[in-house]
Design a protein around this motif. Sequence first.
Motif, short mmCIF file in Angstrom:
data_model
loop_
_atom_site.label_atom_id
_atom_site.label_comp_id
_atom_site.label_asym_id
_atom_site.label_seq_id
_atom_site.Cartn_x
_atom_site.Cartn_y
_atom_site.Cartn_z
N ASP A 16 0.81 -1.21 0.00
CA ASP A 16 0.00 0.00 0.00
C ASP A 16 0.85 1.27 0.00
N THR A 17 2.18 1.08 0.13
CA THR A 17 3.10 2.23 0.15
C THR A 17 4.33 1.89 -0.68
N LEU A 18 4.67 2.79 -1.60
CA LEU A 18 5.82 2.60 -2.48
C LEU A 18 6.83 3.72 -2.23
N VAL A 19 8.02 3.33 -1.78
CA VAL A 19 9.09 4.30 -1.53
C VAL A 19 10.13 4.16 -2.62
N LEU A 20 10.43 5.26 -3.28
CA LEU A 20 11.39 5.27 -4.38
C LEU A 20 12.73 5.81 -3.88
N ALA A 21 13.68 4.91 -3.69
CA ALA A 21 15.05 5.28 -3.35
C ALA A 21 15.90 5.03 -4.60
N THR A 22 15.48 5.66 -5.70
CA THR A 22 16.01 5.35 -7.02
C THR A 22 17.11 6.30 -7.48
N GLY A 23 17.57 7.14 -6.56
CA GLY A 23 18.76 7.92 -6.84
C GLY A 23 18.54 9.14 -7.71
N PHE A 24 19.61 9.48 -8.46
CA PHE A 24 19.66 10.74 -9.19
C PHE A 24 20.16 10.51 -10.60
N ASN A 25 19.82 11.45 -11.46
CA ASN A 25 20.26 11.41 -12.84
C ASN A 25 21.39 12.42 -13.02
N LEU A 26 22.62 11.91 -13.06
CA LEU A 26 23.76 12.81 -13.17
C LEU A 26 24.03 13.24 -14.61
N TRP A 27 24.12 12.27 -15.49
CA TRP A 27 24.75 12.54 -16.78
C TRP A 27 23.78 13.03 -17.85
N ASP A 28 22.49 12.79 -17.69
CA ASP A 28 21.54 13.24 -18.70
C ASP A 28 21.05 14.66 -18.44
N VAL A 29 20.81 14.99 -17.17
CA VAL A 29 20.19 16.29 -16.86
C VAL A 29 20.97 17.10 -15.83
N GLN A 65 27.12 7.98 -19.86
CA GLN A 65 26.47 7.16 -20.88
C GLN A 65 27.44 6.61 -21.92
N HIS A 66 28.68 7.12 -21.93
CA HIS A 66 29.69 6.62 -22.86
C HIS A 66 30.63 5.62 -22.20
N GLY A 67 30.34 5.27 -20.95
CA GLY A 67 31.18 4.32 -20.25
C GLY A 67 32.43 4.92 -19.64
N GLU A 68 32.51 6.25 -19.58
CA GLU A 68 33.67 6.92 -19.00
C GLU A 68 33.41 7.21 -17.52
N ALA A 69 34.42 6.98 -16.69
CA ALA A 69 34.32 7.33 -15.27
C ALA A 69 34.81 8.76 -15.11
N ALA A 70 33.95 9.69 -15.49
CA ALA A 70 34.35 11.08 -15.65
C ALA A 70 33.96 11.96 -14.48
N LEU A 71 33.69 11.37 -13.32
CA LEU A 71 33.25 12.16 -12.18
C LEU A 71 34.40 12.48 -11.22
#
Length: 496
Positions: free
Chosen positions: A334-347, A463-469
Amino acid sequence: MAPRYDAVVVGAGFGGMGAGIQLDRLGLHDYVILERESDLGGTWHVNRYPGLAVDIASVTYSYSFEPNPNWSRLFAPGAELKKYADHVADKYGLRERMRFGTSVDSARWDAEHQCWVVTVAGGETLTARYLLTATGFLSQPYTPPFPGIETFAGKIIHTTAWDDTYDLTDRRVAIIGTGATSVQLVPEVADRARELTVFQRTPIWVVPKVDMPIPPAVQRLFARVPITQKAARLANTTALEALMVIGVLHYKQAKPLNKAAALLAKAHLRAQVRDKRTREQLTPDYDFGCKRPTFSNRYFATFNEPHVRLETGGIERIEPDGIVTATGAKTEIDTLVLATGFNLWDVNFPAIEIIGRDGVNLGKFWRDNRFQAYEGITVPKFPNFLSLNSPYSYSGLSYFTTIEAQMKHMARLFGELARRGETTFEVSARANTEFLDRVTGKLGSSVFYGGDCATARSYYFNQHGEAALLRPTSTVNAHREAVRFPLDDYLYGRAG
């Protein structure tokens, strides 16, 4: 036409506040900090889910020039971080230059007037000589497009928009996601819910959390003899450097250290979870460090509780009263918790539209020409622009090591501007390319490229597979280069 402000800073989290403090030190007092939320603090204002706490020891997760002797624990709860942010803003006179509830739509370099034109929601425009973006790395929440989620008849809560009025007692709860947020949240929800199902796509490395209350006597010692707190900060920073820089970024040279960290996490898991099958499901099949590791003494043990279940089947769809996995099994909730993180590379890179010299769009430039930023802070064709959350900028594990290195870079760069009597700067393409080549070359020794990260689904990778962070150097190196980078790596000019 003179710009209205010396600078516009986008974001009122710790990065934006650090930028404001440095602007004041540099004599650039006429600036404004624009913040889309209703208050300052960034992550520590937006997030208020149960169990929220800093995942880096508090003595390190703070400005070195503004120590807080009053942390209640080694890993302070989120409310104390928000209180600390308020203290910093008030002490350094930042709050009166902040505008809350102000979303920035875009920023454009005006070549004729040599200034930035910043457009906010509603159409208002602000002009400034300098633009600094401090929108954070984890500021754009992500919700996967689960089929049928719009039909769910119960309560949906994203961890970045926690509903304090909603009572989880006696609820049938599902949490989707097993990242750092979920590691903190799961034990708290389990304490309240009648049933809890945790949907895991990728397990996470979890090591023991050496956490404890800080006695009042120690707090008084920190306040009266600040060098003692500095020593604690140094010890903690050194430990983080060993974990991150040596074990992760120098994986090829220090593979035994990386394997030892993985063995520690596995031993922690074995000691806490009784069921063998559950232990297997909670064990990552990628190398330690491919995803940001986390600390907890309660997360694993929660799966021993009879009302808590781990579900590793892929989510097929969401129905009005539950979640159906690819196997056809349905979990009624009856309750859905979204711990789905963040979008770094697209937005998030960048979080707003930024148009530089010759009409170059920063987001398009990064995606067409690889993610890059000289010393993690400036970009060619973007004059008078400092991006405080950029590719290859994050140094160490504490965000404050990054913030303070960038503050030092600002001091050196603007000091040279003043010495020359100039008002505009732009990093040269040559210097930017040399830095990009150097950091990407160093990453060849990291776990990201030398280890097995294929199944990690880590936000470290774009999205290009680079660890660019992450910046693939030590914190000491980052701070040394911030005060010693070649001044002729920049081109200087004068408005008009």
